[in-house]
Design a protein around this motif. Structure first.
Motif, PDB file in Angstrom:
ATOM      1  N   TRP A 121      30.332  27.490  71.482  1.00  0.00           N
ATOM      2  CA  TRP A 121      30.840  28.485  70.725  1.00  0.00           C
ATOM      3  C   TRP A 121      31.146  29.818  71.463  1.00  0.00           C
ATOM      4  N   VAL A 122      32.139  30.223  71.741  1.00  0.00           N
ATOM      5  CA  VAL A 122      32.328  31.565  72.676  1.00  0.00           C
ATOM      6  C   VAL A 122      31.740  32.846  71.888  1.00  0.00           C
ATOM      7  N   LYS A 123      30.823  33.463  72.086  1.00  0.00           N
ATOM      8  CA  LYS A 123      30.372  34.406  71.421  1.00  0.00           C
ATOM      9  C   LYS A 123      31.066  35.834  71.665  1.00  0.00           C
ATOM     10  N   LEU A 124      31.934  36.409  70.719  1.00  0.00           N
ATOM     11  CA  LEU A 124      32.466  37.711  71.024  1.00  0.00           C
ATOM     12  C   LEU A 124      31.745  38.824  70.539  1.00  0.00           C
ATOM     13  N   ALA A 138      38.810  36.655  74.751  1.00  0.00           N
ATOM     14  CA  ALA A 138      38.791  35.659  73.957  1.00  0.00           C
ATOM     15  C   ALA A 138      39.734  34.351  74.712  1.00  0.00           C
ATOM     16  N   CYS A 142      38.220  31.143  76.752  1.00  0.00           N
ATOM     17  CA  CYS A 142      38.552  29.918  76.025  1.00  0.00           C
ATOM     18  C   CYS A 142      39.382  29.062  77.041  1.00  0.00           C
ATOM     19  N   ARG A 156      34.886  26.778  69.998  1.00  0.00           N
ATOM     20  CA  ARG A 156      34.744  27.426  68.868  1.00  0.00           C
ATOM     21  C   ARG A 156      34.406  28.942  69.192  1.00  0.00           C
ATOM     22  N   PHE A 157      34.524  29.720  68.065  1.00  0.00           N
ATOM     23  CA  PHE A 157      34.093  31.157  68.368  1.00  0.00           C
ATOM     24  C   PHE A 157      33.065  31.826  67.498  1.00  0.00           C
ATOM     25  N   THR A 159      30.706  35.631  66.129  1.00  0.00           N
ATOM     26  CA  THR A 159      30.561  36.883  66.468  1.00  0.00           C
ATOM     27  C   THR A 159      29.328  37.232  65.445  1.00  0.00           C
ATOM     28  N   LEU A 183      41.426  36.370  67.877  1.00  0.00           N
ATOM     29  CA  LEU A 183      41.560  35.152  67.605  1.00  0.00           C
ATOM     30  C   LEU A 183      43.093  34.709  67.089  1.00  0.00           C
ATOM     31  N   ALA A 190      35.680  29.231  63.596  1.00  0.00           N
ATOM     32  CA  ALA A 190      34.818  30.470  63.997  1.00  0.00           C
ATOM     33  C   ALA A 190      33.671  30.446  62.801  1.00  0.00           C
TER      34      ALA A 190
END
Ligand code: PLP
Length: 373
Positions: A121-124, A138, A142, A156-157, A159, A183, A190
């Motif tokens: 999970w990419v944290k923004l 992002a 990714c 996935r993302f 925040t 996104l 997300a």
């Protein structure tokens, strides 16, 4: 007889509050947040009661491994990811999801050879100024992660909302707009909403919601209590009076004598103190229930004891039941009196307080349907 302090954990209230999440965020998947020992309620008991959740969110690999050892098979999300590269082997082995918030974590993921790809999970950082990549990164982050054989596809993302508890403020719409822009065109799943987002910001629900405090029955909104949002308190912190005495007008109570008896009056001493996590800074006047009646705490909180003004319950005797928060006394109210938030009181309970899990507080206290953790 042992020290009478107990934290009763109502498993049926946890299940009820999870249903409230589903009602508020229909059709969304739920990552039940159980970090900090399930906000002080006991990790494994909470996970059992929340078995209907789609995933669990934790802050440390140790918590994830305890859940796996307990037989929990749903996805587990490390909300801050891993803290050192050495954790990755166990993360891959046990199939734990990780948030990735920093370039060093990307490099760490690329530097190892894992037995199975890890869900990321990419944290923004859309405005909290805490953890995460700038929204403009992002796509690049990714793409780079997807290129690694150690990363499961698709990425996935997530925040985190800084001010979702302010339903009128500009902060949340601004964060949602930044996320939307970041996104757009990515078609990724997300997760955004904490409890306040679940309850107040339907536009933040996305595919996965991440409720914490509302599962435990407390309101995420200042000035409100969980019951106003259809939640049921999960923890009742209960003890007993261990002494009752009469004090004379003009005498001072406790360390430093910060409270002076205005008249001849009954005082009670209850077995709970800051050594248990009851806040030492709770001032005189903080509400406590004795036999179901509100009385004010008076004087300083000690390590193992508090002193109570028993004028509202003049017949109270040693052995009578005292509730510090929970059933009949919202933890939010005690927190407000002590200048803190429910989160801190709940997860600040120390390990010497036995947690007793049952279904319904009354059942638990009668000892019929309960077991110690
Ligand atoms: C703790 C936490 C939550 C849950 O927040 P609540 O306000 O308790 O609902 C959600 N997301 C992240 C990343 C968290 O750390």
């Amino acid at each position: 007889m042992s020290r009478p302090l107990r934290a009763f954990v109502d498993a049926s209230a946890l299940a009820h509050n999870l249903r409230r999440v589903r009602e508020a965020a229909p059709g969304r998947r739920v990552i039940a947040i159980v970090k900090a020992d399930a906000y002080g309620h006991g990790l494994l008991a909470a996970a059992d009661a929340l078995a209907g959740a789609d995933a669990f969110g934790v802050a440390a690999l140790e918590e994830a491994l305890r859940l796996r050892a307990h037989g929990v098979r749903v996805p587990l999300v490390l909300l801050e990811g891993f803290f050192e590269v050495g954790e990755l082997e166990a993360i891959a082995h046990h199939g734990v999801d990780v948030a990735i918030h920093h370039p060093w974590q990307v490099e760490a993921l690329e530097s190892v050879r894992l037995e199975a790809p890890v869900r990321v999970w990419v944290k923004l950082d859309t405005g909290m100024l805490r953890l995460g990549f700038a929204p403009g990164q992002a796509r690049a982050v990714c793409d780079r992660l997807q290129a690694s054989p150690n990363v499961a596809s698709p990425v996935r993302f997530m925040t985190h909302l800084a001010a979702a508890d302010d339903p009128a403020g500009p902060g949340t719409p601004r964060q949602l707009a930044r996320l939307g822009a970041a996104l757009s065109g990515l078609e990724a799943e997300a997760s955004v909403a904490n409890s306040a987002g679940v309850l107040a910001w339907p536009e933040s629900h996305a595919q996965w919601v991440r409720p914490g405090i509302m599962l435990y029955g407390a309101s995420p909104f200042p000035g409100r209590v969980g019951a106003q949002d259809g939640l049921r308190p999960v923890m009742t912190l209960e003890t007993r009076l261990i002494a009752v005495s009469r004090a004379v007008a003009g005498e001072a109570v406790g360390y430093s004598g910060t409270w002076v008896c205005p008249e001849d009056m009954p005082l009670g001493v209850a077995a709970v103190g800051y050594g248990d996590g009851y806040p030492r800074h709770a001032p005189s006047g903080t509400p406590v229930l004795v036999n179901g009646v509100r009385v004010p705490l008076v004087g300083r909180v000690s390590m193992d004891m508090v002193t109570l003004d028993l004028r509202p319950v003049p017949d109270a005797r040693s052995g009578d039941r005292v509730i510090l928060w929970g059933e009949g006394l919202p933890v939010e109210e005690v927190a407000a009196a002590a200048g803190t938030i429910s989160y801190q009181l709940l997860c600040g309970l120390t390990t010497r307080v036995p947690r007793v899990v049952g279904t319904g507080h009354r059942l638990a206290t009668s000892g019929t349907a309960s077991h110690a953790l």
